[in-house]
Design a protein around this motif. Structure first.
Motif, mmCIF file in Angstrom:
data_model
loop_
_atom_site.group_PDB
_atom_site.id
_atom_site.type_symbol
_atom_site.label_atom_id
_atom_site.label_comp_id
_atom_site.label_asym_id
_atom_site.label_seq_id
_atom_site.Cartn_x
_atom_site.Cartn_y
_atom_site.Cartn_z
ATOM 1 N N LEU A 100 27.204 44.510 7.029
ATOM 2 C CA LEU A 100 28.484 43.864 6.740
ATOM 3 C C LEU A 100 29.167 44.472 5.515
ATOM 4 C CD1 LEU A 100 30.218 41.695 7.944
ATOM 5 C CD2 LEU A 100 29.075 40.019 6.536
ATOM 6 N N ARG A 101 28.446 44.695 4.441
ATOM 7 C CA ARG A 101 29.062 45.296 3.253
ATOM 8 C C ARG A 101 29.347 46.782 3.408
ATOM 9 N NH1 ARG A 101 27.768 42.641 -2.404
ATOM 10 N NH2 ARG A 101 27.925 40.474 -1.764
ATOM 11 N N PRO A 102 28.385 47.581 3.842
ATOM 12 C CA PRO A 102 28.680 49.018 3.914
ATOM 13 C C PRO A 102 29.732 49.386 4.961
ATOM 14 C CG PRO A 102 26.314 48.634 4.205
ATOM 15 C CD PRO A 102 26.985 47.314 4.106
ATOM 16 N N MET A 103 29.740 48.716 6.105
ATOM 17 C CA MET A 103 30.673 49.071 7.175
ATOM 18 C C MET A 103 31.976 48.292 7.102
ATOM 19 S SD MET A 103 28.254 49.449 10.536
ATOM 20 C CE MET A 103 29.662 49.469 11.625
ATOM 21 N N GLY A 104 32.018 47.238 6.336
ATOM 22 C CA GLY A 104 33.203 46.397 6.301
ATOM 23 C C GLY A 104 33.157 45.364 7.418
ATOM 24 N N PHE A 105 33.981 44.328 7.275
ATOM 25 C CA PHE A 105 33.952 43.236 8.237
ATOM 26 C C PHE A 105 34.421 43.669 9.619
ATOM 27 C CE2 PHE A 105 35.840 39.597 10.404
ATOM 28 C CZ PHE A 105 34.773 38.721 10.394
ATOM 29 N N LEU A 106 35.519 44.416 9.670
ATOM 30 C CA LEU A 106 36.081 44.773 10.979
ATOM 31 C C LEU A 106 35.138 45.681 11.768
ATOM 32 C CD1 LEU A 106 39.810 45.352 10.013
ATOM 33 C CD2 LEU A 106 38.809 43.389 11.161
ATOM 34 N N GLY A 107 34.577 46.684 11.128
ATOM 35 C CA GLY A 107 33.693 47.610 11.824
ATOM 36 C C GLY A 107 32.393 46.961 12.269
ATOM 37 N N SER A 108 31.764 46.222 11.351
ATOM 38 C CA SER A 108 30.478 45.614 11.698
ATOM 39 C C SER A 108 30.641 44.493 12.724
ATOM 40 C CB SER A 108 29.777 45.103 10.445
ATOM 41 O OG SER A 108 30.572 44.149 9.792
ATOM 42 N N THR A 109 31.700 43.715 12.624
ATOM 43 C CA THR A 109 31.908 42.629 13.582
ATOM 44 C C THR A 109 32.244 43.181 14.967
ATOM 45 O OG1 THR A 109 32.655 41.183 11.813
ATOM 46 C CG2 THR A 109 33.209 40.521 14.049
ATOM 47 N N THR A 110 33.080 44.211 15.010
ATOM 48 C CA THR A 110 33.405 44.832 16.297
ATOM 49 C C THR A 110 32.151 45.425 16.935
ATOM 50 O OG1 THR A 110 35.637 45.317 15.528
ATOM 51 C CG2 THR A 110 34.846 46.554 17.431
ATOM 52 N N ALA A 111 31.355 46.134 16.139
ATOM 53 C CA ALA A 111 30.120 46.719 16.670
ATOM 54 C C ALA A 111 29.157 45.632 17.138
ATOM 55 C CB ALA A 111 29.452 47.585 15.600
ATOM 56 N N PHE A 112 29.043 44.543 16.377
ATOM 57 C CA PHE A 112 28.161 43.443 16.777
ATOM 58 C C PHE A 112 28.604 42.834 18.104
ATOM 59 C CE2 PHE A 112 27.356 38.844 16.798
ATOM 60 C CZ PHE A 112 25.969 38.857 16.817
ATOM 61 N N LEU A 113 29.898 42.594 18.248
ATOM 62 C CA LEU A 113 30.389 41.979 19.487
ATOM 63 C C LEU A 113 30.228 42.901 20.691
ATOM 64 C CD1 LEU A 113 33.583 40.188 18.148
ATOM 65 C CD2 LEU A 113 31.414 39.146 18.814
ATOM 66 N N VAL A 114 30.492 44.190 20.502
ATOM 67 C CA VAL A 114 30.354 45.136 21.609
ATOM 68 C C VAL A 114 28.887 45.280 22.002
ATOM 69 C CG1 VAL A 114 30.577 47.574 22.242
ATOM 70 C CG2 VAL A 114 32.477 46.395 21.165
ATOM 71 N N LEU A 115 28.015 45.520 21.010
ATOM 72 C CA LEU A 115 26.596 45.697 21.318
ATOM 73 C C LEU A 115 25.960 44.415 21.847
ATOM 74 C CD1 LEU A 115 25.533 47.936 18.320
ATOM 75 C CD2 LEU A 115 25.817 48.618 20.702
ATOM 76 N N GLY A 116 26.371 43.262 21.303
ATOM 77 C CA GLY A 116 25.842 41.987 21.788
ATOM 78 C C GLY A 116 26.223 41.725 23.228
ATOM 79 N N SER A 117 27.471 41.999 23.571
ATOM 80 C CA SER A 117 27.872 41.798 24.963
ATOM 81 C C SER A 117 27.200 42.816 25.882
ATOM 82 C CB SER A 117 29.394 41.860 25.098
ATOM 83 O OG SER A 117 29.880 43.116 24.675
ATOM 84 N N PHE A 118 26.939 44.031 25.382
ATOM 85 C CA PHE A 118 26.214 45.022 26.180
ATOM 86 C C PHE A 118 24.773 44.567 26.427
ATOM 87 C CE2 PHE A 118 23.620 48.843 26.651
ATOM 88 C CZ PHE A 118 24.275 49.451 27.709
ATOM 89 N N ILE A 119 24.120 44.030 25.391
ATOM 90 C CA ILE A 119 22.741 43.539 25.546
ATOM 91 C C ILE A 119 22.688 42.396 26.561
ATOM 92 C CG2 ILE A 119 20.892 42.288 24.341
ATOM 93 C CD1 ILE A 119 21.567 43.968 21.869
ATOM 94 N N LEU A 120 23.697 41.552 26.546
ATOM 95 C CA LEU A 120 23.713 40.397 27.445
ATOM 96 C C LEU A 120 24.180 40.738 28.858
ATOM 97 C CD1 LEU A 120 24.999 37.680 24.972
ATOM 98 C CD2 LEU A 120 22.668 38.067 25.778
ATOM 99 N N GLY A 121 24.561 42.001 29.100
ATOM 100 C CA GLY A 121 24.819 42.403 30.467
ATOM 101 C C GLY A 121 26.231 42.823 30.814
#
Length: 160
Positions: A100-121
């Protein structure tokens, strides 16, 4: 005792500790002008602790169960469930908190949402990317501009 009741018992002990903190220790150091206000900083934690304790007791006493017993988790057959997805999601949550700190909120949150939805199918990248970017942007705007809480939107090397 079934697994859901054991989890409710652990959560009940955590909620009781949280409730004790909210009711008895949070208000001890309030400034005099804050003590005269109707809503204190501990108001929401008090409400949250009471509701959580009630819900844990409902599960412990078995009041939520009707005739349905199909959805019970059998802890002896945990390998039959999708443990891989759950463990990957937990690891992703930890990685999100660390990035969250090194990547910033927008980058880390976008990556989390994309990867999380990919993991869930989800496999529609043309849907995942815009939705994740839009969601991260809206949440950042609401927290930063509306609530006035500073969130670093970009990585640390791109801005102040």
């Amino acid at each position: 005792m079934s697994l859901d009741r054991w989890i409710a018992l652990v959560l009940l002990s955590i909620c009781l500790l949280y409730g004790y903190t909210a009711w008895f220790t949070m208000d001890a150091n309030l400034a005099p002008f804050m003590q005269r206000k109707p809503v204190w900083p501990s108001s929401f934690p008090k409400i949250l602790s009471v509701l959580a304790i009630i819900l844990c007791l409902v599960i412990l006493l078995g009041l939520e169960k009707g005739e349905q017993t199909v959805g019970e988790i059998d802890y002896r057959r945990l390998t039959d469930y999708r443990l891989g997805q759950a463990i990957l999601m937990l690891a992703l949550m930890v990685a999100y908190a660390l990035c969250l700190r090194p990547m910033g909120f927008l980058g880390s949150t976008t990556a989390f949402l994309v990867l999380g939805s990919f993991i869930l199918g989800e496999r529609k990248w043309h849907v995942m990317l815009p939705v994740s970017l839009l969601t991260a942007g809206i949440v950042w705007y609401l927290v930063q501009e509306i609530l006035g809480i500073f969130l670093r939107p970009l990585p640390f090397f791109l801005g102040n």
